[in-house]
Design an enzyme around this catalytic site. Structure first.
Site, PDB file in Angstrom:
ATOM      1  N   THR A 259       0.825  -1.209   0.000  1.00 16.76           N
ATOM      2  CA  THR A 259       0.000   0.000   0.000  1.00 16.76           C
ATOM      3  C   THR A 259       0.856   1.255   0.000  1.00 16.76           C
ATOM      4  O   THR A 259       0.539   2.240  -0.665  1.00 16.76           O
ATOM      5  CB  THR A 259      -0.971   0.009   1.203  1.00 16.76           C
ATOM      6  OG1 THR A 259      -1.797  -1.158   1.125  1.00 16.76           O
ATOM      7  CG2 THR A 259      -1.851   1.245   1.215  1.00 16.76           C
ATOM      8  N   CYS A 260       1.959   1.210   0.707  1.00 19.51           N
ATOM      9  CA  CYS A 260       2.853   2.369   0.778  1.00 19.51           C
ATOM     10  C   CYS A 260       3.421   2.708  -0.599  1.00 19.51           C
ATOM     11  O   CYS A 260       3.518   3.884  -0.964  1.00 19.51           O
ATOM     12  CB  CYS A 260       3.988   2.091   1.759  1.00 19.51           C
ATOM     13  SG  CYS A 260       3.415   1.581   3.394  1.00 19.51           S
ATOM     14  N   SER A 261       3.776   1.680  -1.367  1.00 19.06           N
ATOM     15  CA  SER A 261       4.381   1.880  -2.682  1.00 19.06           C
ATOM     16  C   SER A 261       3.366   2.079  -3.801  1.00 19.06           C
ATOM     17  O   SER A 261       3.660   2.735  -4.791  1.00 19.06           O
ATOM     18  CB  SER A 261       5.272   0.689  -3.038  1.00 19.06           C
ATOM     19  OG  SER A 261       6.409   0.672  -2.209  1.00 19.06           O
TER      20      SER A 261
END
Length: 158
Positions: free
Chosen positions: A47-49
Site C-alpha cells: 500500500t505504501c508503494s
C-alpha cells in the site's frame, strides 16, 4: 499517549540520505514552516508503494502551491528511504525521513507493533499537519485502512 492537535513535535534526531546520511533535528526541521508529514509502515510495502507515497508525489505541486512542504516518515534506515524515493521517482521536494530505530515514532506515540508479521516496530499509517512545529491536524488510520492519511484527504483539509 499519542501526539494530539496543539502539541509540539518532539525533538528527536532522525536521518535522511542526501550526499550521505544527514542527521536532522526534528525541532529544526519543523521550525518556521508548514509541513505535511505522512508516515508509512514500511518502504517498498504494497500500500505504501502503490498508493500512499504515489499520491503525495502526484499532488506535491498542489501542496507547495498552498505553502506546505512534504515529508515522508518510515521506520527504515536512510539508505532504504533513499532507494525507495529513487524507485518511486519522488521529487526532492518530498523529504524522505528515516526513523531507523523508531525513536521519533515512539515519541509521537504512533508506533505499530508489526512483530506478528516479522517487521518489528513500525509507524502506524498516519498524516499530520504542523505549523512551526505545532500539530494542527492529525489523521491516524485504523489498522488495515488507507483513507484519512491519503494525499487527497489531507489536501482537502488545507
Amino acid at each position: 499517549m499519542a501526539i494530539a492537535i496543539g502539541n509540539t513535535i518532539p525533538n528527536i534526531t532522525i536521518n535522511t540520505l542526501k550526499d550521505g546520511i544527514q542527521a536532522i533535528e526534528t525541532s529544526e526541521f519543523f521550525a518556521g514552516k508548514k509541513i505535511v508529514m505522512f508516515a508509512v509502515p514500511g518502504a517498498f510495502t504494497p500500500t505504501c508503494s502503490a498508493k500512499h507515497l504515489p499520491g503525495f508525489i502526484e499532488h506535491a505541486d498542489a501542496f507547495a502551491n498552498k505553502g506546505y512542504a512534504l515529508a515522508c516518515l518510515s521506520v527504515n534506515d536512510a539508505f532504504v528511504m533513499g532507494a525507495w524515493a529513487k524507485s518511486q521517482s519522488a521529487p526532492e521536494s518530498i523529504a524522505m525521513l528515516a526513523d531507523g530505530n523508531g525513536a521519533f515514532t515512539k515519541a509521537l506515540g504512533l508506533e505499530l507493533d508489526a512483530t506478528p508479521f516479522g517487521m518489528g516496530l513500525r509507524a502506524k499509517r498516519f498524516a499530520l499537519i504542523a505549523d512551526n512545529g505545532i500539530v494542527t491536524h492529525l489523521f491516524v488510520e485504523a489498522p488495515g485502512e488507507f483513507s484519512v492519511s491519503s494525499a487527497e484527504h489531507v489536501l482537502a483539509q488545507l
